[in-house]
Design a protein around this motif. Sequence first.
Motif, PDB file in Angstrom:
ATOM      1  N   LEU A   1       3.568 -40.018   0.290  1.00  9.86           N
ATOM      2  CA  LEU A   1       4.655 -39.351  -0.410  1.00  9.86           C
ATOM      3  C   LEU A   1       5.649 -40.387  -0.925  1.00  9.86           C
ATOM      4  O   LEU A   1       5.851 -41.435  -0.305  1.00  9.86           O
ATOM      5  N   THR A   2       6.285 -40.096  -2.028  1.00 10.27           N
ATOM      6  CA  THR A   2       7.313 -40.982  -2.553  1.00 10.27           C
ATOM      7  C   THR A   2       8.541 -40.908  -1.640  1.00 10.27           C
ATOM      8  O   THR A   2       8.697 -39.946  -0.881  1.00 10.27           O
TER       9      THR A   2
ATOM     10  N   TYR B   1      12.181 -37.696   1.715  1.00  7.64           N
ATOM     11  CA  TYR B   1      13.549 -37.274   2.009  1.00  7.64           C
ATOM     12  C   TYR B   1      13.667 -35.757   1.921  1.00  7.64           C
ATOM     13  O   TYR B   1      14.283 -35.113   2.787  1.00  7.64           O
ATOM     14  N   TYR B   2      13.065 -35.189   0.905  1.00  6.95           N
ATOM     15  CA  TYR B   2      13.111 -33.736   0.724  1.00  6.95           C
ATOM     16  C   TYR B   2      12.347 -33.042   1.853  1.00  6.95           C
ATOM     17  O   TYR B   2      12.809 -32.027   2.396  1.00  6.95           O
ATOM     18  N   PHE B   3      11.197 -33.569   2.217  1.00  5.25           N
ATOM     19  CA  PHE B   3      10.389 -33.042   3.308  1.00  5.25           C
ATOM     20  C   PHE B   3      11.162 -33.074   4.623  1.00  5.25           C
ATOM     21  O   PHE B   3      11.181 -32.096   5.382  1.00  5.25           O
TER      22      PHE B   3
ATOM     23  N   ARG C   1       5.029 -25.944   4.767  1.00  4.31           N
ATOM     24  CA  ARG C   1       3.646 -26.083   5.235  1.00  4.31           C
ATOM     25  C   ARG C   1       2.829 -26.975   4.304  1.00  4.31           C
ATOM     26  O   ARG C   1       1.980 -27.751   4.768  1.00  4.31           O
ATOM     27  N   VAL C   2       3.076 -26.894   3.000  1.00  2.07           N
ATOM     28  CA  VAL C   2       2.370 -27.760   2.062  1.00  2.07           C
ATOM     29  C   VAL C   2       2.752 -29.215   2.299  1.00  2.07           C
ATOM     30  O   VAL C   2       1.885 -30.105   2.348  1.00  2.07           O
ATOM     31  N   TYR C   3       4.034 -29.482   2.462  1.00  2.00           N
ATOM     32  CA  TYR C   3       4.475 -30.859   2.726  1.00  2.00           C
ATOM     33  C   TYR C   3       3.871 -31.384   4.026  1.00  2.00           C
ATOM     34  O   TYR C   3       3.439 -32.541   4.105  1.00  2.00           O
ATOM     35  N   LYS C   4       3.833 -30.553   5.066  1.00  2.00           N
ATOM     36  CA  LYS C   4       3.268 -30.980   6.348  1.00  2.00           C
ATOM     37  C   LYS C   4       1.781 -31.278   6.225  1.00  2.00           C
ATOM     38  O   LYS C   4       1.264 -32.181   6.883  1.00  2.00           O
ATOM     39  N   SER C   5       1.091 -30.529   5.371  1.00  2.00           N
ATOM     40  CA  SER C   5      -0.331 -30.773   5.166  1.00  2.00           C
ATOM     41  C   SER C   5      -0.580 -32.027   4.339  1.00  2.00           C
ATOM     42  O   SER C   5      -1.544 -32.765   4.572  1.00  2.00           O
ATOM     43  N   LEU C   6       0.282 -32.278   3.374  1.00  2.00           N
ATOM     44  CA  LEU C   6       0.098 -33.436   2.499  1.00  2.00           C
ATOM     45  C   LEU C   6       0.509 -34.744   3.149  1.00  2.00           C
ATOM     46  O   LEU C   6      -0.071 -35.796   2.858  1.00  2.00           O
ATOM     47  N   ASP C   7       1.486 -34.702   4.018  1.00  2.00           N
ATOM     48  CA  ASP C   7       2.078 -35.926   4.567  1.00  2.00           C
ATOM     49  C   ASP C   7       1.045 -36.892   5.164  1.00  2.00           C
ATOM     50  O   ASP C   7       1.093 -38.090   4.864  1.00  2.00           O
TER      51      ASP C   7
ATOM     52  N   LEU D   1       7.250 -28.828  -5.104  1.00  2.00           N
ATOM     53  CA  LEU D   1       6.058 -29.377  -4.462  1.00  2.00           C
ATOM     54  C   LEU D   1       5.642 -30.678  -5.136  1.00  2.00           C
ATOM     55  O   LEU D   1       5.777 -30.827  -6.357  1.00  2.00           O
ATOM     56  N   PRO D   2       5.111 -31.618  -4.360  1.00  2.00           N
ATOM     57  CA  PRO D   2       4.610 -32.854  -4.969  1.00  2.00           C
ATOM     58  C   PRO D   2       3.366 -32.570  -5.813  1.00  2.00           C
ATOM     59  O   PRO D   2       2.659 -31.590  -5.597  1.00  2.00           O
ATOM     60  N   ASP D   3       3.096 -33.438  -6.754  1.00  2.00           N
ATOM     61  CA  ASP D   3       1.831 -33.373  -7.485  1.00  2.00           C
ATOM     62  C   ASP D   3       0.737 -33.952  -6.593  1.00  2.00           C
ATOM     63  O   ASP D   3       0.936 -34.981  -5.938  1.00  2.00           O
TER      64      ASP D   3
END
Length: 301
Positions: free
Chosen positions: A22-23, A28-30, A11-17, A201-203
């Motif tokens: 993203l790098t 790739y991890y997401f 959910r954090v990755y989906k919100s940040l994308d 998690l990404p910074d």
Amino acid sequence: MKERLESEELRVYKSLDPRKKLTPKEKYYFAGLEKGFIGEKLFDQWLEPVLENRILLPDMQFMPSTTFVQIDTLLLTSKQLYLFEVKYYEGDHVIEGDNLLRMDGTDAKNPLLQLKRNEPVLRRILDNVGCSLPIQPIAVFVNPRFHLYNAPVGLPIIYPAQLERFIAKLNQTPSFLKRTHTDLAEKLIFSTVADNPYVRLPDYRYSELRKGIVCPGCGRFYNGYSRAVLVCSFCGGNETAHSAVLRTIEEFKLLFPDVRITVSQIHDWCKIVKGKKTVRKILEEEYLLKNQGRSSFYIEK
């Protein structure tokens, strides 16, 4: 008994994308997290016809002592407990010893090794709750576009083309659950842990994230709204400003759990909401006001 939900990490990755770049490594991890969840939900659908006398336990995380294990799916029957490691891999793969390789030579996680690591831990957990049911570990590949070369016969693997036969065979096998089985399921759920110590998690910082309200249909940002309705100029999806703001508040809380919810903060986060009056009204309807004046903030009811 237990619902499969997206992990907090996903959910954090989906919100940040949509809000930051993203790098390549993060993307790739997401993508792996998303595909993993898709595969697990797909296998849940395959299992639905057999759940009348069996109990599905998805996303079971255990940490007895210092050993953390994450189990995709447990299926409790009257005679045994199935331990499933589910993969949504796509394309051609090959087994070489203990290694599962893509055709370009890169490594993929071998579910057989994951089963080998998880089974004894699960056995100890069952022993601790007084359960002697045998464990049946199985790796499941659910993507029809997956193929595995060089796999020895007899491995505990279900391939995409075998899923229908496996479910039919499972359905024909008698299973009569008693109260002891539902008690066991409840004990296992109680033994789980909520936090995954290996979350990656990404910074990110508030200042670097794009502000606005994201369309849940296509993931693009709304450009504006009229008459309390937001309409996406990309996919045509629409929703009320009330529901969109509430959803975006939840997103803010996910990304910044330690930051207080205030009218000014949410107005800045949502960006396209024209006035603070609208934000204040929604917060007053759905949250509790704490303190007064400039130090006021909102908490969940």
